[in-house]
Design an enzyme around this catalytic site. Sequence first.
Site, mmCIF file in Angstrom:
data_model
loop_
_atom_site.group_PDB
_atom_site.id
_atom_site.type_symbol
_atom_site.label_atom_id
_atom_site.label_comp_id
_atom_site.label_asym_id
_atom_site.label_seq_id
_atom_site.Cartn_x
_atom_site.Cartn_y
_atom_site.Cartn_z
ATOM 1 N N SER A 66 -10.408 -0.050 6.828
ATOM 2 C CA SER A 66 -9.729 0.085 5.531
ATOM 3 C C SER A 66 -9.027 -1.165 5.017
ATOM 4 C CB SER A 66 -8.704 1.224 5.589
ATOM 5 O OG SER A 66 -9.347 2.469 5.470
ATOM 6 N N LYS B 169 0.851 -1.200 0.000
ATOM 7 C CA LYS B 169 0.000 0.000 0.000
ATOM 8 C C LYS B 169 0.881 1.243 0.000
ATOM 9 C CE LYS B 169 -3.952 2.029 2.500
ATOM 10 N NZ LYS B 169 -4.841 1.935 3.701
ATOM 11 N N SER C 39 -9.931 2.122 2.598
ATOM 12 C CA SER C 39 -8.992 2.809 1.739
ATOM 13 C C SER C 39 -7.989 1.895 1.027
ATOM 14 C CB SER C 39 -8.217 3.839 2.563
ATOM 15 O OG SER C 39 -7.367 3.200 3.504
#
Lengths: 493, 95
Positions: free
Chosen positions: A181, A77, A157
């Site tokens: 997330s 990420k 997210s």
Amino acid sequence: MLTDLSIADGLRGLRGKEFSAVELTTAHLDAIAALNPRLNAYLTVTAEAALRGAGAADAALARGEQAPLGGIPLGIKDLFCTEGVRTTAASRMLENFVPPYESTVTRQLLRDGAVFLGKTNLDEFAMGSSNTNSAFGPVENPWHRTGDDAVLVPGGSSGGSAAAVAARIAMGATGTDTGGSIRQPASFCGIAGIKPTYGRCSRWGVVAFASSLDQPGPMARTVEDCAIMLRSMAGYDARDSTSVDRPVPDYAAACGRSLKGVRVGIPREYRADGMPSEIEALWQQGISWLRDAGCEIVDVSLPHTQYGLATYYIVAPAECSSNLARYDGIRYGRRVEAPTLDGLYEASREAGFGAEVKRRILIGTYVLSSGYYDAYYLRAQKVRSLILRDFTEAYRTVDALLTPTAPSAAFALGENMDDPIKMYLNDIFTVPASMAGMPGLSVPAGLDHQGLPLGLQLLGRPFDEETLFALGSAIEQAADFRRLPSVTAGRVR
Amino acid sequence: MSLDAATVKHIARLARIGIQDTEVARLQGELNGIIGWIEQLAAVDVEGVPPMVGTEQAALRMRDDVVTDGARPEAVLSNAPGRNGLFYTVPKVVE
């Protein structure tokens, strides 16, 4: 196909010399080249470094070394700082930011032989539930409704990580979870993901959003793969003052463990207005799977569940307004020149932050401002104590909780965009455990009538991720979730 | 509690985020929507409840008061948008 292998099978194949790490990484890089222009799951692809890492993994394997993740290609990420590799947090503010250091979690993954394919897309500064808040464009969910080409969001997210793993352009990926997330995008993309207990994985080198909630964790296609990754990611780090000094167990050993006598609570408050009946039905199905596996099912109450989201939307913006004060246009990040220092701050932050990030900074600034602190922030901290107390009470009588992960399946790009609160409601089932710092695992458990994946969430006691892995692998086995998304490496509908 | 336009501008100023006059009405609507929604917490009885700080999974610990890092000015300055030698540059703040 090599891209279809689980991490566990990939490790077996590499150690058995069925294929090389370079072959495995090359298969993924080729698939990224073919699919990423469409999915936008990766913001940066580090092909050369990945091949170098794979070569080193092959050399280590040839020497007979068996690193825990030796030769396994992962997505990272783009919130984890990676030394010498651009780290953007999906923000214009950090568009050209190249960290001179490596985050603790990624350093540990590299230590254990993992190969990084690149940096995955996300909602800007991890603020969002759809990945549409990325400054570098949305991510396409590789799943589509049956007979409908509408582009769906991957959740957020950690949407790029979830989409990459589901589309088989990464064997696993790192995520971070502040209010859901990791778990919500895992549910939307039909993969597994765990938010560990707060303090289990170091936050050092992870771009900060809400520091009392942020927690890194793994996302992968199987529960066992998450367990394998977490063992490498977790552990004490003196550089994170909230890191907890406890031994890291062999989480994978917990997968498949007997569940005889394990008490699983069903919290009656985990129902949302307008929640599809299919999600309720899947929840009931999950209950009977666990009962069949030997668990004792217990009805429990978490009376302050309904206040979780409102509490979160005071605490998280307050912490974000403080954390993001560091982006001043001077030490790093975007700078817009102005004649005065305040003018430079204001112009840089106006240009560098997107709409949702600005909204949250403004809300946070307001709830912390003079005269309002007690009414909002202090009250939210007290309600947070009550939410924690609910879980602590429940865990006196049960070992874990089973709930749906999200109140809906993946929605289409453009839906839920007109009202920020409608978007916030995505996290209604994931936020309470975040507020309490407790671990939560999302497991793909079924499909809705449109052919989209739905996840079930298992919540557990602090630092008892092993029970979650044991329960999660039982659900995984019973659900026998095999359907593939419509867009995967080598198979595009 | 409802935020008026002047309060929105004041909050933006406190947060050092530039906003255009044309954005104020939209922001005012969005922020009031969110503030109105979080005010549901006023209904919770918090009498005698201590505020939760952090997530209470571990106490903060003491560490030795020693230097563990430093003397890497080039690394520290490597992302500076404006620099002069080993210094960051800012607009003139002293007349």
